[in-house]
Structures are given as C-alpha cells and as structure tokens.
Design a protein around this motif. Structure first.
Motif, PDB file in Angstrom:
ATOM      1  N   LEU A   1       0.762  -1.232  -0.089  1.00  0.00           N
ATOM      2  CA  LEU A   1       0.073   0.004   0.047  1.00  0.00           C
ATOM      3  C   LEU A   1       0.791   1.364  -0.119  1.00  0.00           C
ATOM      4  N   PRO A   2       2.112   1.605   0.502  1.00  0.00           N
ATOM      5  CA  PRO A   2       2.724   2.557   0.632  1.00  0.00           C
ATOM      6  C   PRO A   2       3.129   3.016  -0.620  1.00  0.00           C
ATOM      7  N   LEU A   3       3.405   2.225  -1.652  1.00  0.00           N
ATOM      8  CA  LEU A   3       4.115   2.756  -2.691  1.00  0.00           C
ATOM      9  C   LEU A   3       3.000   3.608  -3.495  1.00  0.00           C
ATOM     10  N   PRO A   4       2.049   3.120  -3.952  1.00  0.00           N
ATOM     11  CA  PRO A   4       0.994   3.944  -4.541  1.00  0.00           C
ATOM     12  C   PRO A   4       0.484   5.234  -3.798  1.00  0.00           C
ATOM     13  N   LEU A   5       0.667   5.306  -2.575  1.00  0.00           N
ATOM     14  CA  LEU A   5       0.400   6.400  -1.465  1.00  0.00           C
ATOM     15  C   LEU A   5       1.419   7.441  -1.770  1.00  0.00           C
ATOM     16  N   ILE A   6       2.840   6.983  -1.825  1.00  0.00           N
ATOM     17  CA  ILE A   6       4.108   7.869  -2.136  1.00  0.00           C
ATOM     18  C   ILE A   6       3.890   8.613  -3.530  1.00  0.00           C
ATOM     19  N   ILE A   7       3.668   7.853  -4.488  1.00  0.00           N
ATOM     20  CA  ILE A   7       3.294   8.123  -5.938  1.00  0.00           C
ATOM     21  C   ILE A   7       2.512   9.203  -6.071  1.00  0.00           C
ATOM     22  N   ILE A   8       1.249   9.189  -5.210  1.00  0.00           N
ATOM     23  CA  ILE A   8       0.310   9.859  -5.277  1.00  0.00           C
ATOM     24  C   ILE A   8       0.646  11.129  -4.722  1.00  0.00           C
ATOM     25  N   TYR A   9       1.505  11.148  -3.688  1.00  0.00           N
ATOM     26  CA  TYR A   9       1.760  12.246  -3.049  1.00  0.00           C
ATOM     27  C   TYR A   9       2.643  13.018  -3.671  1.00  0.00           C
TER      28      TYR A   9
END
Length: 253
Positions: A34-42
């Motif tokens: 989960l953290p990877l897409p959240l980081i990309i979106i950020y």
C-alpha cells in the motif's frame, strides 16, 4: 494472527493470489504494497493537489484487503465450480467496493473541476453498488437459465447491472446536482423541484436495478443476454428524457 511460514520468501507471499493466502500473508501484502501508490500519489499531488484524493480510494482498498479473510467468512466470494473465480455474490461485494473506491477517489477530484459532474460520477458509482449489494440475493447464479441450444444465459449478472446503474446513474445524478447548484447560486429552479428530481432519479435507479420486478411486467426475459441489451438501451432512452426535463427546468425556470 496466523504465523507466516518461514519457508516462504517475501516475493512468494506478495505474488500469491489473495484467495490462496493466509490472514497474516494478506495483511503483509497490504502493509508492504500500500505505501508505494500512496507515495506516488503524494509526489504527483505536489504538481496538482487534486490528485491527493486518489489516496482515499487506495486506503479504502487497503482496508478491504486487510480484512478480506473476515469478509470471506461472511460472503461466498468465489465460485468453486469455476476455478475459484468470483461468484455472483462476490461480484456484488466487488460492486460495492468499486463504488466506495470511486466515491472516495473522484468526489474531491472532480468536485474542484466540475461540481455537478463530480457529484454525479461519485454517487453514480456508489449508489448502484449499494443497491446491488443490498439486493445480492436476487443477483445469484440461480437466475441463469439454459436455453434450447444448451447455452447458459446471462441471468441477473451483477456486473452487467452495475454497469447499467453507473451509465444511467452518473448522468441522472449529475443533472440532479446541477439543479441544486443552480438553485443555490442563481435561485432557480425551486428547491422543491430539485428535490423531486433527485428523488425520481434515485427511485429510477432502484427500479432499473430490480430486474426480478421488471421481469414480471415486460414481455421479454431479462435473464437472456439479448433481452438485457434491449433493456439497457430502453433504460438509457428514459434517462435522456429525464435529462431533457432537467435541462428544460434549468433553462426556462
């Protein structure tokens, strides 16, 4: 929580299909993935802050995945007869999930660009998903019938009706949102008119997503694929008529 077998590597756990994982493994997949897409979106949101809204959708998906094994205990998500593909009940649950993800993702994003369209798309995904999930006892494999040529017909397929609900829903609800926006910004049409159109739109969605009831009053069988195509077209014709009324109310009030 079940212990993860030490013989499995992290790569093996992450690549294992969800239905074949243990509780511990699926939760590890969520925590790691989960953290990877959240980081990309950020980082994307640094250039356009509206994209941050998509992180809400990923969080909804993450919560769903985290508790997927608990959900499996309450719903028959997979069809053992078809190689563990999603069952009709599983597709009803997925429709609700898609609706929640779309609602949380698109409402903030589209709201800033086009308020009526944003509200229409968001609720257009959410409301049909809720309706199909609530009436999941209707959208079952038992609705499928065998024709004379031994072909298994579509039945009340959840995804088919969910798509119908989305196509009709987002257009009706966008028009309804436009009426409310016009009322609060321009003073017309009346608040009562806007409320009535919203109620009619929701009732219409409830009606078209009740194929078991519609099947009792029409001359063709909605469980057949060819009949569903006719029904899909007919429903959209009615939607266009309702939208025409909404535009008339906006332009001539």
């Amino acid at each position: 929580m079940e212990s993860i077998e030490m013989s499995k590597s992290l790569k093996e756990i992450l690549s294992t299909p969800i239905k074949d994982t243990t509780v511990s493994e699926i939760r590890l997949q969520v925590v790691v993935g989960l953290p990877l897409p959240l980081i990309i979106i950020y980082f994307i949101s640094l250039f356009s802050p509206y994209f941050i809204s998509f992180s809400f959708g990923f969080l909804v998906l993450g919560v769903y995945m985290f508790f997927i094994k608990n959900i499996e205990n309450h719903f028959d998500l997979y069809s053992e007869e078809e190689g563990k593909k999603y069952s009709f009940e599983g597709l009803c649950v997925e429709s609700l999930l898609i609706g929640l993800i779309a609602f949380t993702s698109f409402l903030p994003f589209y709201y800033h660009f086009n308020k009526s369209f944003g509200l229409g798309v968001s609720f257009g995904f959410l409301i049909p998903g809720i309706l199909i999930f609530i009436r999941r006892k209707i959208f079952t494999e038992s609705s499928r019938i065998i024709e004379d040529d031994d072909n298994l017909e579509l039945g009340y397929h959840p995804l088919a009706y969910y798509i119908l609900g989305i196509v009709c829903g987002f257009r009706l609800l966008s028009s309804s949102a436009l009426l409310f926006i016009k009322y609060f910004t321009k003073g017309y049409p009346s608040l009562l008119t806007s409320i009535i159109f919203l109620i009619v739109s929701i009732l219409y969605l409830i009606l078209i997503l009740s194929p078991d009831l519609i099947n009792k009053v029409i001359h063709f069988d909605l469980r057949k694929e060819s009949s569903f195509v006719k029904y899909f077209i007919l429903c959209n014709i009615v939607v266009e008529m309702l939208i025409f009324i909404a535009k008339f109310l906006v332009n001539f009030s």
